[in-house]
Write a protein that holds these residues in place. Structure first.
Motif, mmCIF file in Angstrom:
data_model
loop_
_atom_site.group_PDB
_atom_site.id
_atom_site.type_symbol
_atom_site.label_atom_id
_atom_site.label_comp_id
_atom_site.label_asym_id
_atom_site.label_seq_id
_atom_site.Cartn_x
_atom_site.Cartn_y
_atom_site.Cartn_z
ATOM 1 N N ARG A 273 0.931 -1.038 0.002
ATOM 2 C CA ARG A 273 -0.173 -0.067 -0.129
ATOM 3 C C ARG A 273 0.980 1.205 -0.151
ATOM 4 O O ARG A 273 0.450 2.297 -0.561
ATOM 5 C CB ARG A 273 -0.950 0.133 1.265
ATOM 6 N N PHE A 274 2.013 1.187 0.594
ATOM 7 C CA PHE A 274 2.749 2.378 0.732
ATOM 8 C C PHE A 274 4.111 2.494 0.055
ATOM 9 O O PHE A 274 4.515 1.152 -0.054
ATOM 10 C CB PHE A 274 3.278 2.613 2.249
ATOM 11 N N THR A 275 4.642 3.147 -0.626
ATOM 12 C CA THR A 275 5.824 3.235 -1.353
ATOM 13 C C THR A 275 6.784 4.447 -0.916
ATOM 14 O O THR A 275 6.535 5.463 -0.901
ATOM 15 C CB THR A 275 5.567 3.518 -2.817
ATOM 16 N N ILE A 276 8.076 3.858 -0.513
ATOM 17 C CA ILE A 276 8.891 5.145 -0.115
ATOM 18 C C ILE A 276 9.747 5.159 -1.516
ATOM 19 O O ILE A 276 10.354 4.216 -1.986
ATOM 20 C CB ILE A 276 9.699 4.731 1.433
ATOM 21 N N SER A 277 10.284 6.440 -1.577
ATOM 22 C CA SER A 277 11.313 6.779 -2.629
ATOM 23 C C SER A 277 12.188 8.057 -1.985
ATOM 24 O O SER A 277 11.752 8.774 -1.217
ATOM 25 C CB SER A 277 10.423 7.185 -3.833
ATOM 26 N N ARG A 278 13.013 8.323 -2.873
ATOM 27 C CA ARG A 278 13.910 9.699 -2.617
ATOM 28 C C ARG A 278 14.452 10.193 -3.664
ATOM 29 O O ARG A 278 14.677 9.686 -4.706
ATOM 30 C CB ARG A 278 15.071 9.175 -1.547
ATOM 31 N N ASP A 279 14.928 11.605 -3.561
ATOM 32 C CA ASP A 279 15.575 12.238 -4.766
ATOM 33 C C ASP A 279 16.693 12.753 -3.946
ATOM 34 O O ASP A 279 17.040 13.730 -3.167
ATOM 35 C CB ASP A 279 14.333 13.240 -5.151
#
Length: 121
Positions: free
Chosen positions: A66-72
């Protein structure tokens, strides 16, 4: 001095989506792992998701799928896309980052101020 500023919390109906953002600023030499914790009233703070500098992710079982973590990395920003939100997701969400302010510094954990996520039935 390092600051982590969160945004994107709010009120959403069950089944809806929210996207949290957390931008690190200030004197930053490098950032390692970044993550999101949450704390509901009367409960301990728990790790929701984390992401390494290389992009490896980890999730608590309750949010997998359900959740997605990402980074820039260019923006020193971490995101948490939250879909299919449930009543049990109601919490204050905190971002955290492992940061060095210089090449001679040790890694330190920095925290944001928290952002409220509320889900209505």
């Amino acid at each position: 001095q390092v600051q982590l500023v969160e945004s994107g919390g709010g009120l959403v109906q069950a089944g809806g989506s929210l996207r949290l953002s957390c931008a690190a600023s200030g004197r930053i030499f490098s950032i390692d792992a970044m993550g999101w914790y949450r704390q509901a009233p009367g409960k301990q703070r728990e790790l929701v998701a984390s992401i390494t500098n290389g992009g490896s992710t980890n999730y608590v079982d309750a949010v997998k799928g359900r959740f997605t973590i990402s980074r820039d990395n260019a923006k020193n920003t971490v995101y948490l896309q939250m879909n299919s939100l449930k009543i049990e997701d109601i919490s204050v969400y905190y971002c955290t980052s492992e940061i060095r302010v210089s090449r001679w510094d040790v890694w330190r954990d920095y925290w944001g101020q928290g952002t409220q996520v509320t889900v209505s039935s």
